[in-house]
Design a protein around this motif. Structure first.
Motif: not given
Length: 324
Positions: A22-44
């Motif tokens: 939802s944040a990616i859709q809102q701000f329309s960035p060129q790319d996105a970065t992830t890591n286990p911390s961000l993935i964990l937060k999204a999964v939770q």
């Protein structure tokens, strides 16, 4: 007048530092970065429950021992989420190699190849993926080999000039020098010192790396990251790329004013020093207490969240019946 985020996009490529669709859709960035911390937060968050169930069902159908099952489930889930993110950005997604491999060159190469194979199996070309590796000596050497195979890399957890220089000499596609975590260290060491955004140690570190790369004509992309406030971001306007959290993207969207370009093109001087040797790299890192401490801390932190993610997957697997 456009808001500060729109003005920033005219000077730097803006990357979303999140796995939140939802944040990616809102701000329309060129790319996105992830890591286990961000993935964990999204999964939770619960928004990926169906994806997790489908991933686990597929993994359970394979005859593998439990350790391999958890690792496979984690890899496949991270790639599956990367595929979803790529539906919402025109550019690339960065996917991280396990932090526990930060000092294992061959292990890092093997994991990177596996992640790329999973993406290609899903129909995603490697040109849309950046493999994230910690900027240890072993991580940089792994990236050097991967780049020659057409697997482009994002070297992360960069806290020092020597890390950035070694990455450029290895032909790394992109580096992520950190800003806010450097400030955290200096605030702890000198709590009574006030830093303006333009003079923050992390901002100055990124600026030094950027200027050196342009002066020496290294093609390696500099992507400032780990921001604590919008002032740091604006102080690096003009950097090749900036990866920003949704909270700070929102703040920039709600802010007006004229944005000045902080980093400007630099004339090359045509002279490059000899590449760093391993002993030189390790010694210069040893001499930089901040970089040494923050690199080790960062690796531990990412690994802790990787373990949490694997524990979550293990618990879900234990609740399911194997597919016969």
């Amino acid at each position: 007048m456009p808001n500060l985020l729109e003005q920033l996009k005219q000077r730097s490529i803006v990357v979303a530092d999140t796995g939140d669709i939802s944040a990616i859709q809102q701000f329309s960035p060129q790319d996105a970065t992830t890591n286990p911390s961000l993935i964990l937060k999204a999964v939770q968050s619960g928004q990926y429950d169906d994806l997790i169930d489908a991933t686990l069902e597929r993994v359970l159908s394979e005859s593998v021992i439990e350790t391999d099952m958890i690792e496979s489930a984690s890899d496949e889930l991270i790639v599956a989420m990367g595929c979803i993110i790529l539906q919402h950005v025109p550019g690339r997604v960065s996917t991280e190699v396990n932090a526990r491999l930060s000092f294992d060159q061959e292990g890092s190469i093997e994991k990177a190849r596996k992640l790329i194979a999973l993406y290609e199996k899903a129909g995603i070309p490697r040109q849309r993926i950046l493999i994230k590796l910690a900027a240890t000596w072993e991580g940089i050497r792994a990236a050097e080999i991967l780049e020659k195979e057409g697997i482009q890399c994002n070297l992360t957890l960069i806290f020092s000039f020597v890390q950035g220089r070694a990455c450029a000499e290895a032909g790394v596609y992109l580096i992520s020098p950190f800003v806010g975590r450097i400030l955290d260290w200096y605030r702890k060491q000198t709590p009574d010192t006030a830093f303006s955004p333009e003079q923050e140690p992390g901002v100055l570190s990124v600026r030094k790396i950027y200027e050196y790369f342009r002066r020496q004509e290294y093609p390696t992309i500099v992507m400032g990251s780990s921001f604590r406030n919008t002032g740091e971001i604006l102080a690096l306007a003009g950097c090749d790329r900036l990866t920003v959290s949704p909270a700070l993207l929102q703040e920039l969207t709600e802010s007006d004013g004229k944005l000045e370009q902080a980093l400007v093109p630099i004339n090359p001087d045509g002279h490059r020093p000899d590449p760093l040797s391993e002993s030189e790299f390790r010694w210069l890192m040893n001499e930089d207490a901040m970089a040494t401490e923050k690199l080790a801390e960062g690796i531990r932190g990412v690994e802790q969240d990787q373990v949490r993610l694997e524990t979550l997957l293990k618990e879900r697997i234990s609740q399911r019946e194997p597919v016969l």
